[in-house]
Design an enzyme around this catalytic site. Structure first.
Site, PDB file in Angstrom:
ATOM      1  CG  ASP A 128     -21.934   0.921  11.597  1.00 21.35           C
ATOM      2  OD1 ASP A 128     -22.455   0.048  11.178  1.00 21.35           O
ATOM      3  OD2 ASP A 128     -22.173   1.723  12.414  1.00 21.35           O
ATOM      4  NE  ARG A 158     -24.729  -0.900  12.955  1.00 17.86           N
ATOM      5  CZ  ARG A 158     -24.994  -0.207  14.053  1.00 17.86           C
ATOM      6  NH1 ARG A 158     -25.664  -0.419  15.046  1.00 17.86           N
ATOM      7  NH2 ARG A 158     -24.294   1.029  14.291  1.00 17.86           N
TER       8      ARG A 158
END
Ligand SMILES: [Zn+2]
Length: 191
Positions: free
Chosen positions: A119, A121
């Site tokens: 991840d 993000r």
């Protein structure tokens, strides 16, 4: 700014370009936005397969629709749509990861086997957009503790977290369990 008609009523739309990367963001919003009015907000990470093609492998499309419904019902709110597809790996890599998932890997194992981050993000620019639109107190429609933390770090006051959860189906069950137990998402997973 013009109101744009949608299936969920009238919304306004604005585009933002990052000053530090080539990232672009879109915000869809509605109603009076003011620092002191608690406002439903969602940072939605692009999921082309779920949002556009209505894949039922994940809950993204449902979450986006629920967020728009909630904002329509309240008459106020903001969705910041960030193009960080597949938790940041991009759509082509996500399709590759899906192929590995079909062979039994979960969403984390698939990314790892492809040599990609689980991840990557990043939400602080989304928080800047919320603030630019005038929002100060938020009712966050999210199960993702990292999004909540980014809002706190960015100076927004979280007055409420609105769970955005759906009954797991046979298609989403494994994915949602990984989200809950390995990624720490705030899910009940009541089936
Ligand atoms: Zn999705």
């Amino acid at each position: 700014m013009l109101e744009r008609p949608t299936k969920f009523g009238e919304f306004r739309i604005a585009g933002y370009k990052s000053l530090t990367s080539d990232e672009e963001f879109v915000s869809v919003f509605k109603g009076e936005l003011s620092e002191n009015i608690p406002t439903p907000v969602r940072i939605h990470s692009q999921c082309l397969t779920g949002d556009v093609f209505h894949s039922i492998k994940c809950d993204c499309g449902l979450q986006l629709e629920r967020a728009m419904e909630t904002i329509a019902a309240e008459g106020r709110g903001v969705i910041v749509y960030q193009h960080q597809e597949g938790r940041g790996i991009g759509i082509i890599n996500k399709i590759r990861a899906y192929a590995l998932q079909d062979e039994g890997a979960d969403t984390i194992e698939a990314n790892t086997r492809l040599g990609l981050e689980i991840d990557s993000r990043e939400y602080h620019q989304c928080v800047e957009i919320l603030k630019d639109l005038g929002v100060g107190k938020v009712k966050v429609m999210s199960n993702n503790p990292e999004k909540l933390q980014a809002m706190r770090d960015g100076g927004l006051e979280i007055v409420e977290r609105v769970p955005i959860e759906f009954k797991p189906s046979k298609d989403t069950q494994k994915y949602l369990r990984v989200k809950k137990f390995q990624m720490g998402h705030l899910l009940n997973l009541v089936s």
